[in-house]
Design a protein around this motif. Structure first.
Motif, PDB file in Angstrom:
ATOM      1  N   VAL A   1     -32.927   6.298 -30.641  1.00 10.00           N
ATOM      2  CA  VAL A   1     -31.763   6.346 -29.752  1.00 10.00           C
ATOM      3  C   VAL A   1     -31.780   7.610 -28.907  1.00 10.00           C
ATOM      4  O   VAL A   1     -31.484   7.580 -27.692  1.00 10.00           O
ATOM      5  CB  VAL A   1     -30.466   6.246 -30.577  1.00 10.00           C
ATOM      6  N   SER A   2     -32.143   8.747 -29.513  1.00 13.94           N
ATOM      7  CA  SER A   2     -32.228  10.000 -28.759  1.00 13.94           C
ATOM      8  C   SER A   2     -33.270   9.899 -27.647  1.00 13.94           C
ATOM      9  O   SER A   2     -33.049  10.360 -26.514  1.00 13.94           O
ATOM     10  CB  SER A   2     -32.576  11.145 -29.719  1.00 13.94           C
ATOM     11  N   TRP A   3     -34.395   9.269 -27.956  1.00 13.74           N
ATOM     12  CA  TRP A   3     -35.477   9.081 -26.972  1.00 13.74           C
ATOM     13  C   TRP A   3     -34.988   8.225 -25.802  1.00 13.74           C
ATOM     14  O   TRP A   3     -35.188   8.566 -24.632  1.00 13.74           O
ATOM     15  CB  TRP A   3     -36.648   8.440 -27.684  1.00 13.74           C
ATOM     16  N   LEU A   4     -34.348   7.114 -26.115  1.00  9.80           N
ATOM     17  CA  LEU A   4     -33.808   6.257 -25.058  1.00  9.80           C
ATOM     18  C   LEU A   4     -32.745   6.997 -24.248  1.00  9.80           C
ATOM     19  O   LEU A   4     -32.692   6.889 -23.007  1.00  9.80           O
ATOM     20  CB  LEU A   4     -33.193   4.996 -25.680  1.00  9.80           C
ATOM     21  N   ASP A   5     -31.909   7.777 -24.933  1.00  6.90           N
ATOM     22  CA  ASP A   5     -30.808   8.474 -24.248  1.00  6.90           C
ATOM     23  C   ASP A   5     -31.330   9.553 -23.312  1.00  6.90           C
ATOM     24  O   ASP A   5     -30.736   9.817 -22.255  1.00  6.90           O
ATOM     25  CB  ASP A   5     -29.876   9.084 -25.302  1.00  6.90           C
ATOM     26  N   GLU A   6     -32.457  10.188 -23.687  1.00  4.58           N
ATOM     27  CA  GLU A   6     -33.064  11.197 -22.816  1.00  4.58           C
ATOM     28  C   GLU A   6     -33.408  10.614 -21.445  1.00  4.58           C
ATOM     29  O   GLU A   6     -33.423  11.330 -20.439  1.00  4.58           O
ATOM     30  CB  GLU A   6     -34.341  11.743 -23.457  1.00  4.58           C
ATOM     31  N   HIS A   7     -33.687   9.323 -21.426  1.00  7.63           N
ATOM     32  CA  HIS A   7     -34.067   8.649 -20.176  1.00  7.63           C
ATOM     33  C   HIS A   7     -32.926   7.820 -19.614  1.00  7.63           C
ATOM     34  O   HIS A   7     -33.138   7.007 -18.695  1.00  7.63           O
ATOM     35  CB  HIS A   7     -35.289   7.771 -20.418  1.00  7.63           C
ATOM     36  N   GLY A   8     -31.745   7.988 -20.178  1.00 10.83           N
ATOM     37  CA  GLY A   8     -30.576   7.262 -19.686  1.00 10.83           C
ATOM     38  C   GLY A   8     -30.654   5.769 -19.901  1.00 10.83           C
ATOM     39  O   GLY A   8     -30.068   4.991 -19.140  1.00 10.83           O
ATOM     40  N   MET A   9     -31.327   5.332 -20.980  1.00 12.04           N
ATOM     41  CA  MET A   9     -31.540   3.902 -21.211  1.00 12.04           C
ATOM     42  C   MET A   9     -31.067   3.446 -22.584  1.00 12.04           C
ATOM     43  O   MET A   9     -31.455   2.382 -23.064  1.00 12.04           O
ATOM     44  CB  MET A   9     -33.023   3.553 -21.015  1.00 12.04           C
ATOM     45  N   ALA A  10     -30.211   4.230 -23.227  1.00 11.38           N
ATOM     46  CA  ALA A  10     -29.767   3.877 -24.572  1.00 11.38           C
ATOM     47  C   ALA A  10     -28.677   2.811 -24.560  1.00 11.38           C
ATOM     48  O   ALA A  10     -28.425   2.174 -25.598  1.00 11.38           O
ATOM     49  CB  ALA A  10     -29.268   5.116 -25.307  1.00 11.38           C
ATOM     50  N   GLU A  11     -28.022   2.615 -23.406  1.00  8.62           N
ATOM     51  CA  GLU A  11     -26.886   1.700 -23.310  1.00  8.62           C
ATOM     52  C   GLU A  11     -25.879   2.009 -24.430  1.00  8.62           C
ATOM     53  O   GLU A  11     -25.480   3.161 -24.606  1.00  8.62           O
ATOM     54  CB  GLU A  11     -27.364   0.244 -23.308  1.00  8.62           C
ATOM     55  N   ASP A  12     -25.500   1.021 -25.241  1.00 12.38           N
ATOM     56  CA  ASP A  12     -24.483   1.283 -26.261  1.00 12.38           C
ATOM     57  C   ASP A  12     -25.078   1.627 -27.623  1.00 12.38           C
ATOM     58  O   ASP A  12     -24.355   1.704 -28.620  1.00 12.38           O
ATOM     59  CB  ASP A  12     -23.562   0.074 -26.398  1.00 12.38           C
ATOM     60  N   LEU A  13     -26.400   1.843 -27.690  1.00  9.66           N
ATOM     61  CA  LEU A  13     -27.023   2.072 -28.989  1.00  9.66           C
ATOM     62  C   LEU A  13     -26.653   3.416 -29.595  1.00  9.66           C
ATOM     63  O   LEU A  13     -26.937   3.668 -30.775  1.00  9.66           O
ATOM     64  CB  LEU A  13     -28.552   1.955 -28.881  1.00  9.66           C
ATOM     65  N   THR A  14     -25.995   4.288 -28.830  1.00  7.64           N
ATOM     66  CA  THR A  14     -25.518   5.554 -29.386  1.00  7.64           C
ATOM     67  C   THR A  14     -24.302   5.353 -30.294  1.00  7.64           C
ATOM     68  O   THR A  14     -23.910   6.272 -31.012  1.00  7.64           O
ATOM     69  CB  THR A  14     -25.141   6.526 -28.255  1.00  7.64           C
ATOM     70  N   ASP A  15     -23.731   4.170 -30.274  1.00  8.68           N
ATOM     71  CA  ASP A  15     -22.563   3.876 -31.102  1.00  8.68           C
ATOM     72  C   ASP A  15     -22.956   3.928 -32.584  1.00  8.68           C
ATOM     73  O   ASP A  15     -23.912   3.273 -33.000  1.00  8.68           O
ATOM     74  CB  ASP A  15     -22.025   2.482 -30.759  1.00  8.68           C
ATOM     75  N   PRO A  16     -22.222   4.700 -33.401  1.00  6.36           N
ATOM     76  CA  PRO A  16     -22.556   4.815 -34.834  1.00  6.36           C
ATOM     77  C   PRO A  16     -22.522   3.490 -35.588  1.00  6.36           C
ATOM     78  O   PRO A  16     -23.063   3.403 -36.699  1.00  6.36           O
ATOM     79  CB  PRO A  16     -21.482   5.772 -35.364  1.00  6.36           C
ATOM     80  N   LYS A  17     -21.925   2.461 -35.002  1.00  2.33           N
ATOM     81  CA  LYS A  17     -21.840   1.191 -35.726  1.00  2.33           C
ATOM     82  C   LYS A  17     -23.213   0.630 -36.079  1.00  2.33           C
ATOM     83  O   LYS A  17     -23.352  -0.142 -37.037  1.00  2.33           O
ATOM     84  CB  LYS A  17     -21.068   0.159 -34.900  1.00  2.33           C
ATOM     85  N   TYR A  18     -24.247   1.021 -35.311  1.00  2.00           N
ATOM     86  CA  TYR A  18     -25.576   0.458 -35.555  1.00  2.00           C
ATOM     87  C   TYR A  18     -26.234   1.007 -36.819  1.00  2.00           C
ATOM     88  O   TYR A  18     -27.287   0.519 -37.232  1.00  2.00           O
ATOM     89  CB  TYR A  18     -26.478   0.689 -34.341  1.00  2.00           C
ATOM     90  N   PHE A  19     -25.603   2.028 -37.438  1.00  2.00           N
ATOM     91  CA  PHE A  19     -26.101   2.485 -38.732  1.00  2.00           C
ATOM     92  C   PHE A  19     -25.694   1.526 -39.859  1.00  2.00           C
ATOM     93  O   PHE A  19     -26.222   1.619 -40.967  1.00  2.00           O
ATOM     94  CB  PHE A  19     -25.555   3.892 -39.039  1.00  2.00           C
ATOM     95  N   VAL A  20     -24.770   0.636 -39.577  1.00  2.00           N
ATOM     96  CA  VAL A  20     -24.345  -0.348 -40.581  1.00  2.00           C
ATOM     97  C   VAL A  20     -25.374  -1.486 -40.606  1.00  2.00           C
ATOM     98  O   VAL A  20     -25.576  -2.160 -39.593  1.00  2.00           O
ATOM     99  CB  VAL A  20     -22.944  -0.900 -40.253  1.00  2.00           C
ATOM    100  N   PRO A  21     -26.051  -1.701 -41.729  1.00  2.00           N
ATOM    101  CA  PRO A  21     -27.143  -2.689 -41.773  1.00  2.00           C
ATOM    102  C   PRO A  21     -26.738  -4.079 -41.287  1.00  2.00           C
ATOM    103  O   PRO A  21     -27.508  -4.745 -40.577  1.00  2.00           O
ATOM    104  CB  PRO A  21     -27.552  -2.698 -43.243  1.00  2.00           C
TER     105      PRO A  21
END
Length: 392
Positions: A265-285
């Motif tokens: 997610v950090s890698w995608l966010d560095e390029h402005g392409m993370a969309e909503d994946l920064t949301d902590p909800k994705y840590f829930v399996p």
């Protein structure tokens, strides 16, 4: 440097079912005598061909599977051929027998006759369906065994629902059976006494369907084909993505640890392409699994902006199970394989000269495990073998 199995002599009845097992023995140092019928082994007539030469000495298939072996032509339908064969077995440790069920017995080479020649011999019989059972007399091939063994049911495309199952190329059934034959022979040799091993290629294939059999046996559920992915009961997201250079990436979304997810997610966010994946909800399996298709789509957009090598190396640095999908040309130039001295050259003499071969999949401490000599020409060692001597 010593060779791991240099103390062993293996007699291999030439054929497509025995050659992989024979190669495993030969590259580990065993003396392997390839007994060929008049006219040569069937696989000498398998393509592809070196420089288009369609003859029994130019099969790339035969060259690959028969490095380090000796070749002797013995006509087992004739008395002198059978006598020479039994003499050869008298000094052998292992017989790799790829004849059809009952084939040797029909020539008078019964188990009793073979046992009289050498009561310490480990006789490994590789047949399509074994020596006994309702299908024992049936014929088989790589295609037949992949179909009946379950492999084809698991291979194909889920995004093309009307497409047929796919058979894996490259003698898959022969590799499965040959590997089991190698293991079985080595185990039997530890006992120090003769043994007959009845190895069914069908059995070997049926036992190599990963989780398909236990899934059905324990849960009653059937795995289904997934494009470029493991067959599974539950759907999985498509994870092949095309990179900016036209090559493909395998972006596997299983066993993603929290640390690896944060890195992605950090890698995608560095390029402005993370969309909503920064949301902590994705840590829930449970949410991760529910949103797997969306996650894969986001990754695919990112992959399309970089080369396959950039994605591959960047992902591995972040503990992600991503890989570039390599073609044969890529493998020949792979720096990792080069660093491990995987590729070797064998001398074919005139006119071919030195030719490149695949080496060994592993490196053994204090022992050499790799091909050293090209495949033999037809009956190249025949005089020495028929005369009862070694020629190596």
């Amino acid at each position: 440097m010593s060779r791991t199995l240099e103390h062993l002599t293996v007699v291999e009845l030439a054929g497509p079912r025995t050659e992989w097992c024979g190669k495993l023995f030969s590259q580990a140092g065993a003396r392997v005598v390839l007994v060929e019928p008049p006219g040569g082994a069937e696989t000498r007539r398998y393509g592809p061909w070196f420089q288009g030469r369609r003859d029994g000495e130019s099969s790339l298939h035969f060259w690959h599977y028969n490095t380090d072996k000796e070749s002797a032509v013995l006509d087992l339908t004739a008395g002198d051929g059978r006598e020479a064969f039994l003499r050869l077995l008298g000094e052998a440790d292992v017989l790799l027998d790829g004849s059809e069920a009952g084939g040797l017995e029909g020539l008078g080479l019964t188990r009793e006759a073979i046992g009289e020649a050498n009561d310490r011999l480990v006789h490994v019989a590789l047949t399509p369906f074994g020596q006994e059972g309702p299908m024992a007399s049936w014929l088989g091939s790589d295609l037949v065994h992949q179909a009946l063994g379950g492999q084809m049911m698991m291979n194909g495309y889920d995004d093309m629902p009307e497409s047929p199952p796919v058979n894996g190329q490259g003698n898959q059934a022969g590799h499965m059976a040959g590997s089991w034959a190698f293991i079985a022979a080595l185990a039997a040799l530890q006992a120090g006494k003769g043994s007959f091993i009845d190895l069914s290629v069908h059995d070997a294939s049926a036992g190599m369907t990963e989780n398909a059999l236990p899934q059905f046996d324990y849960t009653g559920k059937v795995v289904t084909r997934r494009t470029g992915r493991h067959a599974s009961v539950a759907p999985t997201p498509a994870w092949q993505h095309r990179a900016a250079d036209g090559r493909y990436i395998n972006a596997q979304l299983v066993n993603v640890s929290p640390r690896a997810w944060e890195g992605l997610v950090s890698w995608l966010d560095e390029h402005g392409m993370a969309e909503d994946l920064t949301d902590p909800k994705y840590f829930v399996p449970e949410i991760f699994r529910e949103e797997a298709d969306h996650i894969s789509d986001v990754i695919g957009k990112f992959v399309a902006t970089k080369t396959a090598d950039e994605i591959f190396h960047g992902a591995q640095a972040r503990a992600l199970i991503f890989s570039a999908i390599l073609n044969p040309e890529d493998l020949l130039d792979d720096p990792h394989l080069a660093a491990r001295d995987f590729w070797i050259e064998l001398d074919h003499g005139e006119p071919e000269g030195m030719l490149r071969y695949a080496g060994s999949a592993f490196v053994a401490q204090n022992s050499e495990v790799r091909p050293r000599r090209r495949a033999p020409r037809l009956d190249e060692h025949g005089d020495a073998v028929r005369g009862g001597g070694a020629d190596g």
